[in-house]
Design a protein around this motif. Structure first.
Motif, PDB file in Angstrom:
ATOM      1  N   ILE A  17       0.842  -1.173   0.082  1.00  0.00           N
ATOM      2  CA  ILE A  17      -0.016   0.126  -0.146  1.00  0.00           C
ATOM      3  C   ILE A  17       0.749   1.297   0.073  1.00  0.00           C
ATOM      4  N   TYR A  18       1.840   1.102   0.885  1.00  0.00           N
ATOM      5  CA  TYR A  18       2.699   2.522   0.757  1.00  0.00           C
ATOM      6  C   TYR A  18       3.600   2.767  -0.441  1.00  0.00           C
ATOM      7  N   VAL A  19       4.317   1.710  -0.978  1.00  0.00           N
ATOM      8  CA  VAL A  19       4.558   1.703  -2.342  1.00  0.00           C
ATOM      9  C   VAL A  19       3.841   2.071  -3.159  1.00  0.00           C
ATOM     10  N   GLY A  20       2.453   1.723  -3.475  1.00  0.00           N
ATOM     11  CA  GLY A  20       1.768   1.894  -4.439  1.00  0.00           C
ATOM     12  C   GLY A  20       1.249   3.474  -4.523  1.00  0.00           C
ATOM     13  N   ILE A  21       1.326   3.914  -3.438  1.00  0.00           N
ATOM     14  CA  ILE A  21       0.569   5.520  -2.964  1.00  0.00           C
ATOM     15  C   ILE A  21       1.913   6.275  -3.371  1.00  0.00           C
ATOM     16  N   ARG A  22       3.134   5.907  -3.073  1.00  0.00           N
ATOM     17  CA  ARG A  22       4.298   6.757  -3.446  1.00  0.00           C
ATOM     18  C   ARG A  22       4.620   6.564  -5.006  1.00  0.00           C
ATOM     19  N   ILE A  23       4.289   5.532  -5.574  1.00  0.00           N
ATOM     20  CA  ILE A  23       4.668   5.625  -7.151  1.00  0.00           C
ATOM     21  C   ILE A  23       3.645   6.509  -7.690  1.00  0.00           C
ATOM     22  N   CYS A  24       2.308   6.449  -7.165  1.00  0.00           N
ATOM     23  CA  CYS A  24       1.404   7.318  -7.764  1.00  0.00           C
ATOM     24  C   CYS A  24       1.887   9.019  -7.332  1.00  0.00           C
ATOM     25  N   ASP A  38      -7.005  16.432  -3.896  1.00  0.00           N
ATOM     26  CA  ASP A  38      -7.599  17.052  -2.867  1.00  0.00           C
ATOM     27  C   ASP A  38      -7.742  16.242  -1.727  1.00  0.00           C
ATOM     28  N   SER A  39      -7.649  14.774  -1.905  1.00  0.00           N
ATOM     29  CA  SER A  39      -7.449  13.790  -0.782  1.00  0.00           C
ATOM     30  C   SER A  39      -6.573  14.068   0.216  1.00  0.00           C
ATOM     31  N   VAL A  40      -5.347  14.499  -0.326  1.00  0.00           N
ATOM     32  CA  VAL A  40      -4.181  14.954   0.551  1.00  0.00           C
ATOM     33  C   VAL A  40      -4.523  15.814   1.450  1.00  0.00           C
ATOM     34  N   ASP A  62      -1.536   6.999   5.635  1.00  0.00           N
ATOM     35  CA  ASP A  62      -0.960   8.388   6.474  1.00  0.00           C
ATOM     36  C   ASP A  62       0.180   8.660   6.138  1.00  0.00           C
ATOM     37  N   THR A  63       1.085   8.008   5.975  1.00  0.00           N
ATOM     38  CA  THR A  63       2.614   8.083   5.802  1.00  0.00           C
ATOM     39  C   THR A  63       2.851   8.394   4.586  1.00  0.00           C
ATOM     40  N   ALA A  64       2.292   7.523   3.534  1.00  0.00           N
ATOM     41  CA  ALA A  64       2.487   7.642   2.228  1.00  0.00           C
ATOM     42  C   ALA A  64       1.920   9.179   1.654  1.00  0.00           C
ATOM     43  N   TYR A  65       0.577   9.525   2.290  1.00  0.00           N
ATOM     44  CA  TYR A  65       0.163  10.536   1.789  1.00  0.00           C
ATOM     45  C   TYR A  65       0.941  11.943   2.170  1.00  0.00           C
ATOM     46  N   ALA A  66       1.610  11.784   3.414  1.00  0.00           N
ATOM     47  CA  ALA A  66       2.320  13.067   4.010  1.00  0.00           C
ATOM     48  C   ALA A  66       3.573  13.048   3.564  1.00  0.00           C
ATOM     49  N   ALA A  67       4.025  12.299   2.694  1.00  0.00           N
ATOM     50  CA  ALA A  67       5.370  12.282   2.363  1.00  0.00           C
ATOM     51  C   ALA A  67       5.705  13.247   1.133  1.00  0.00           C
ATOM     52  N   GLY A  68       4.485  14.009   0.480  1.00  0.00           N
ATOM     53  CA  GLY A  68       4.999  14.845  -0.499  1.00  0.00           C
ATOM     54  C   GLY A  68       4.352  14.331  -1.665  1.00  0.00           C
ATOM     55  N   TRP A  69       3.812  15.349  -2.577  1.00  0.00           N
ATOM     56  CA  TRP A  69       3.201  14.925  -4.070  1.00  0.00           C
ATOM     57  C   TRP A  69       3.758  15.810  -5.026  1.00  0.00           C
ATOM     58  N   VAL A  89      10.869   2.982   5.417  1.00  0.00           N
ATOM     59  CA  VAL A  89      11.538   2.158   6.647  1.00  0.00           C
ATOM     60  C   VAL A  89      10.867   2.376   7.792  1.00  0.00           C
ATOM     61  N   ILE A  90      10.259   3.711   8.092  1.00  0.00           N
ATOM     62  CA  ILE A  90       9.353   3.828   9.320  1.00  0.00           C
ATOM     63  C   ILE A  90       8.218   3.154   9.301  1.00  0.00           C
ATOM     64  N   VAL A  91       7.456   2.892   8.138  1.00  0.00           N
ATOM     65  CA  VAL A  91       6.449   1.808   7.845  1.00  0.00           C
ATOM     66  C   VAL A  91       6.908   0.616   8.254  1.00  0.00           C
ATOM     67  N   PHE A  92       7.698   0.159   7.877  1.00  0.00           N
ATOM     68  CA  PHE A  92       8.644  -1.378   8.075  1.00  0.00           C
ATOM     69  C   PHE A  92       8.697  -1.688   9.427  1.00  0.00           C
ATOM     70  N   LEU A  93       9.262  -0.462  10.095  1.00  0.00           N
ATOM     71  CA  LEU A  93       9.455  -0.720  11.737  1.00  0.00           C
ATOM     72  C   LEU A  93       8.354  -0.709  12.377  1.00  0.00           C
ATOM     73  N   GLN A  94       7.217  -0.085  12.017  1.00  0.00           N
ATOM     74  CA  GLN A  94       5.746   0.079  12.457  1.00  0.00           C
ATOM     75  C   GLN A  94       5.037  -1.858  12.283  1.00  0.00           C
ATOM     76  N   CYS A  95       5.552  -2.067  11.477  1.00  0.00           N
ATOM     77  CA  CYS A  95       5.013  -3.592  11.101  1.00  0.00           C
ATOM     78  C   CYS A  95       5.903  -4.499  12.002  1.00  0.00           C
ATOM     79  N   ILE A  96       7.245  -4.200  12.093  1.00  0.00           N
ATOM     80  CA  ILE A  96       8.092  -4.983  13.093  1.00  0.00           C
ATOM     81  C   ILE A  96       7.371  -4.918  14.325  1.00  0.00           C
ATOM     82  N   PHE A  97       7.302  -3.733  14.837  1.00  0.00           N
ATOM     83  CA  PHE A  97       6.788  -3.546  16.370  1.00  0.00           C
ATOM     84  C   PHE A  97       5.304  -4.143  16.630  1.00  0.00           C
TER      85      PHE A  97
END
Length: 367
Positions: A66-73, A82-84, A279-286, A300-308
């Motif tokens: 999900i994160y990678v897909g949004i960042r590619i977009c 507007d959704s951002v 949330d993280t992907a949308y806040a990383a810039g467009w 990496v932050i998203v992956f760390l959250q998954c690890i936690f």
């Protein structure tokens, strides 16, 4: 009834043989020795870590996709959707705080269960050693050896009987009890025939009756005049303490944490991690505000959250049943073999011959 017995036999066959159990035990002991290694060496291990569970968890890969897909977009567009702006008003952090609290609470509860059951196992070993010491010093050899044999057999059969409840046990009559019985002669053929009315692989009754046999051995020793009523009472207390500790293992295994609670944690995790990735992907810039370095850092932050989240959930789940075949479970073979070795040392102990001290010469020897 025939189908039921066939199913039970199939379950026994699925359990590992003695060589497999020894291999698991060896890896367990190796993992325990890693705890004091330098951090850089700890990071290099795969077995006995959270990495295996995380790498095979579908939720982790879905969240990262999900994160990678949004960042590619985001990198392919030259404007800000507007959704951002709408997502800027959300607060995923509150949900994360609640989830963290419940996950830590879950791990704390299962860790408490794990340590309690470890204490039960060590208490069983300790009470057998107590009886061995009392039998060696107070009973004739034949009766003392029989009492200790029955008590050690009760411990081994108790672990086998755990298969009847909870998640089951990897220890079977064929590949666990029979191996130790052949090596240490815990029960005679006549005693085995007497106990065969119980199904050792699917019942704790074997252990219960052997505890009663131990009490009968103690009563026989008192009636024969080898011990008095106080010594008899002390031995009975040791036997009953053993049975209570073994019952504690059965009770905890029969009542794991509520499925409702575990489902609640899984549901929260399944909802939170994808939302956190969005949330993280949308806040990383467009558009023109995108930076590859920032995308990687947020990934990496998203992956760390998954690890936690997934790591804590997996850790708590693994500690629910400490008598399974996971590498993180308790070292049952070590407890059994150490108890057998210590009992053998106690029962065969001999002091060097020495002259009788003058103060003992007028003391009548014990009958």
């Amino acid at each position: 009834m025939k189908d039921s017995f066939g199913e039970n036999d199939a379950v026994v066959e699925m359990r590992p043989d003695f060589n497999g159990l020894k291999s698991i035990e060896r890896h367990r002991r190796e993992i325990l020795l890693r705890a004091e290694l330098p951090f850089w060496r700890i990071l290099l291990f795969w077995s006995g870590t959270c990495l295996k569970d995380i790498s095979t968890d579908l939720l982790v890969w879905l969240t990262m996709a999900i994160y990678v897909g949004i960042r590619i977009c985001a990198n392919s567009l030259d404007y800000v959707p507007d959704s951002v702006l709408l997502l800027e008003k959300t607060n995923i952090g509150v949900l994360g705080g609640f989830l963290s609290f419940f996950l830590v609470l879950f791990v704390n509860q299962t860790n408490g269960r794990f340590l309690e059951m470890y204490g039960f196992s060590k208490a069983c070993s300790g009470r057998i050693q107590d009886i061995a010491g009392l039998a060696r010093t107070q009973l004739p050899k034949e009766l003392g050896d029989r009492l200790v044999r029955h008590f050690n057999a009760a411990q081994v059969t108790g672990y086998v009987g755990l298969n009847a409840i909870g998640q089951g046990s990897p220890y079977s009559k064929t590949h666990f009890f029979d191996v130790y019985n052949a090596k240490h002669h815990l029960l005679t053929p006549e005693e085995l025939r007497e106990l065969n009315r119980h199904d050792m692989d699917h019942s704790g009754l074997y252990m219960k009756e052997l505890c009663t046999w131990c009490q009968e051995d103690v009563v026989e020793a008192r009636l024969a005049g080898y011990i008095d009523r106080y010594q008899e009472k002390l031995m009975h207390e040791k036997i009953l303490d053993f049975r209570a500790a073994m019952d504690g293992m059965y009770d905890y295994s029969d009542q794991p944490p509520h499925f409702f609670y575990i489902h609640f944690l899984v549901l929260l995790s399944a909802l939170y991690l994808p939302l956190f990735a969005i949330d993280t992907a949308y806040a990383a810039g467009w558009g023109e505000d995108t930076y590859v370095g920032l995308d990687v850092l947020n990934g990496v932050i998203v992956f760390l959250q998954c690890i936690f989240v997934v790591g804590l959930r997996s850790l708590g789940t693994k500690m629910i049943d400490p008598y399974g075949d996971d590498l993180e479970d308790l070292s049952v073979i070590l407890y059994v073999e150490a108890t057998l070795e210590i009992c053998s040392t106690i029962m065969n102990s001999k002091q060097p011959q020495r002259s009788v001290p003058r103060t003992y010469k007028n003391v009548s020897p014990r009958a």
